[in-house]
Design an enzyme around this catalytic site. Sequence first.
Site, PDB file in Angstrom:
ATOM      1  NE  ARG A 165      -3.943  -2.198   0.247  1.00 51.62           N
ATOM      2  CZ  ARG A 165      -5.024  -2.191   1.009  1.00 51.62           C
ATOM      3  NH1 ARG A 165      -5.277  -1.161   1.796  1.00 51.62           N
ATOM      4  NH2 ARG A 165      -5.860  -3.211   1.015  1.00 51.62           N
ATOM      5  CG  HIS A 194      -2.440  -1.622   5.998  1.00 46.82           C
ATOM      6  ND1 HIS A 194      -3.779  -1.334   6.160  1.00 46.82           N
ATOM      7  CD2 HIS A 194      -2.030  -0.847   4.979  1.00 46.82           C
ATOM      8  CE1 HIS A 194      -4.159  -0.434   5.267  1.00 46.82           C
ATOM      9  NE2 HIS A 194      -3.107  -0.116   4.548  1.00 46.82           N
ATOM     10  CB  CYS A 292      -8.112  -1.910  11.285  1.00 46.43           C
ATOM     11  SG  CYS A 292      -6.809  -2.839  10.461  1.00 46.43           S
TER      12      CYS A 292
END
Length: 299
Positions: A165, A194, A292
């Site tokens: 990402r 991530h 998250c």
Amino acid sequence: MSPLSVTSYLGVNPSRHSRKRRNPSVTDSRVPRRRRYLVCEPRHFAVQYAINPWMQPDVRVDVDLAREQWQALIGAYRSHGHTVDSLEPAPGLPDMVFAANSAVVVDGRVFGSFFHAPERRPESTHYDTWFKSAGFDVHRPESVCEGEGDLVWTGRYVLAGTGFRTTREAHREVQEFFGHPVISLTLVDPRFYHLDTALFVLDDSADGNNIAYYPEAFSPGSREVLARLYPDAVPATLDDALAFGLNAVSDGRNVFIAPQAESLAASVADRGYVPVPVDLSEFRKAGGGIKCCTQEIRS
């Protein structure tokens, strides 16, 4: 030096370590710091597209269960003395619940987001508006950057993930903006797309600075960097990582962690931290978990 896994580099046997008995005096020495978190209610949460290996659009999300789990997380934060601010969710943005991806905030300065997936890019405007209305200036990145998903403030520097990402160009932007060293780490397993799915900070204080992480999520060179920076890090197993045990939040003493990551919870308890299990299993359908859903505002 040839590439080494963290466990071999440190001479640690994780299975043996997990059988240690907790030392009450160590636990008593851990000091929590009150935090301020920004969250977004999962009112519109769904899996409508696939932008990571966890997402299967044909899998139904139980929205009521997701809301109950999310409320349990908020309750856990507040019961431990933390402040929780909430952003109004917007229709048509099912991943807006994952507040961590919206920005990284250090010393009251906000570095915003520019999402890799077009489906998520409108989220940035809503979060930027919230930060500005709360009195913060917001820097909009020029390169793809997904906030605390890939940018982890350690109290000393920023650990910055790349590979799936956030780009290395964004890492340079972050360093120029904050004026803190940024250490680039390469992620190699798409399941841990991530940085916050593979690593979290246990303690961001000057005296006790430490992390937990899953070594095999990183390139050999990145594993060596982490082993040198954190020789006393807590290594996680693959099962811990797949349970989103590393998508955790710590206040320096209490570790809000997925209950399915039993081995990791035992390991952090051995180090004197207090695991606080919070089940966000419904959010794993979208590749998310506790961290998250949590943006930390460091003023």
